[in-house]
Design a protein around this motif. Sequence first.
Motif, short mmCIF file in Angstrom:
data_model
loop_
_atom_site.label_atom_id
_atom_site.label_comp_id
_atom_site.label_asym_id
_atom_site.label_seq_id
_atom_site.Cartn_x
_atom_site.Cartn_y
_atom_site.Cartn_z
N ALA A 172 -0.76 0.82 13.53
CA ALA A 172 -1.10 -0.29 12.64
C ALA A 172 0.08 -0.71 11.78
O ALA A 172 0.89 0.12 11.38
N PRO A 173 0.13 -1.98 11.48
CA PRO A 173 1.17 -2.45 10.57
C PRO A 173 0.87 -1.98 9.15
O PRO A 173 -0.22 -1.51 8.85
N ALA A 174 1.85 -2.13 8.29
CA ALA A 174 1.65 -1.78 6.88
C ALA A 174 0.59 -2.70 6.28
O ALA A 174 0.36 -3.80 6.76
N GLY A 175 -0.03 -2.23 5.24
CA GLY A 175 -1.00 -3.07 4.55
C GLY A 175 -2.37 -3.08 5.20
O GLY A 175 -3.01 -4.13 5.29
N LEU A 176 -2.83 -1.93 5.66
CA LEU A 176 -4.17 -1.84 6.24
C LEU A 176 -5.22 -2.24 5.20
O LEU A 176 -5.02 -2.02 4.01
N PRO A 177 -6.34 -2.81 5.64
CA PRO A 177 -7.38 -3.20 4.69
C PRO A 177 -8.08 -2.00 4.02
O PRO A 177 -8.77 -2.15 3.02
N ALA A 178 -7.88 -0.81 4.56
CA ALA A 178 -8.41 0.45 4.01
C ALA A 178 -7.58 1.57 4.62
O ALA A 178 -6.73 1.33 5.48
N SER A 179 -7.81 2.79 4.18
CA SER A 179 -7.05 3.89 4.77
C SER A 179 -7.44 4.06 6.23
O SER A 179 -8.55 3.70 6.64
N ALA A 180 -6.53 4.61 7.02
CA ALA A 180 -6.82 4.85 8.43
C ALA A 180 -8.04 5.76 8.58
O ALA A 180 -8.88 5.56 9.45
N ALA A 181 -8.17 6.74 7.70
CA ALA A 181 -9.31 7.65 7.75
C ALA A 181 -10.62 6.91 7.48
O ALA A 181 -11.62 7.13 8.18
N ASP A 182 -10.62 6.02 6.49
CA ASP A 182 -11.84 5.26 6.18
C ASP A 182 -12.19 4.29 7.31
O ASP A 182 -13.36 4.12 7.66
N LEU A 183 -11.18 3.66 7.89
CA LEU A 183 -11.42 2.75 9.01
C LEU A 183 -11.99 3.52 10.21
O LEU A 183 -12.94 3.06 10.86
#
Length: 184
Positions: A133-144
């Motif tokens: 994923a690019p920087a600036g995810l809408p939430a943490s990778a774990a939450d997604l």
Amino acid sequence: MATAAKIDRAVVAAADLFIRHGFARTTMGDIARAADMSRPALYLLFPGKEEVFEAVVLHLNHIRMADIEDHLSDATTLADRIFTACNLWLVQVFELQTTTPDARDMDDLSIPVVRRVYGELEARIARLIAEAAPAGLPASAADLARGLVFSVRGLGAAAQDVETFRTMTRLQVDILCRAIDPAS
């Protein structure tokens, strides 16, 4: 015979029984007979049915996770990689429950080991997201990853068959990947 081989034999035998008959209807005697050992020999390996069940769930998860790793190299996009993981884990669980209703015990989130293996799937999907994923995810990778896993799991209540569930799973993965990277 070495203890590890006896444990493996008991776990494989118990997996078949738990899937076919569920936890409540499977006894230590059933497991011992299926593993071609005495009940006392089985009790030397496992203190009770709960521990056998835990070993079975971990064993089956190990197989699923290894299968995912084996197939990830075939997938090129993030959506394909995440769908591979979901298809080989969540869709397979749904299919098993569809064909063998007593297997639902293997997916009961009130059981700590079941929550643990869901956590392992979440962690693997989170790593896929974080790696690609690019920087600036809408939430943490774990939450997604957690949101995806449990939204897909919940689709099972609406799916009438495995192909519908697989199609709905693919849609959820694609929606997530578009939210992560609109250019994808």
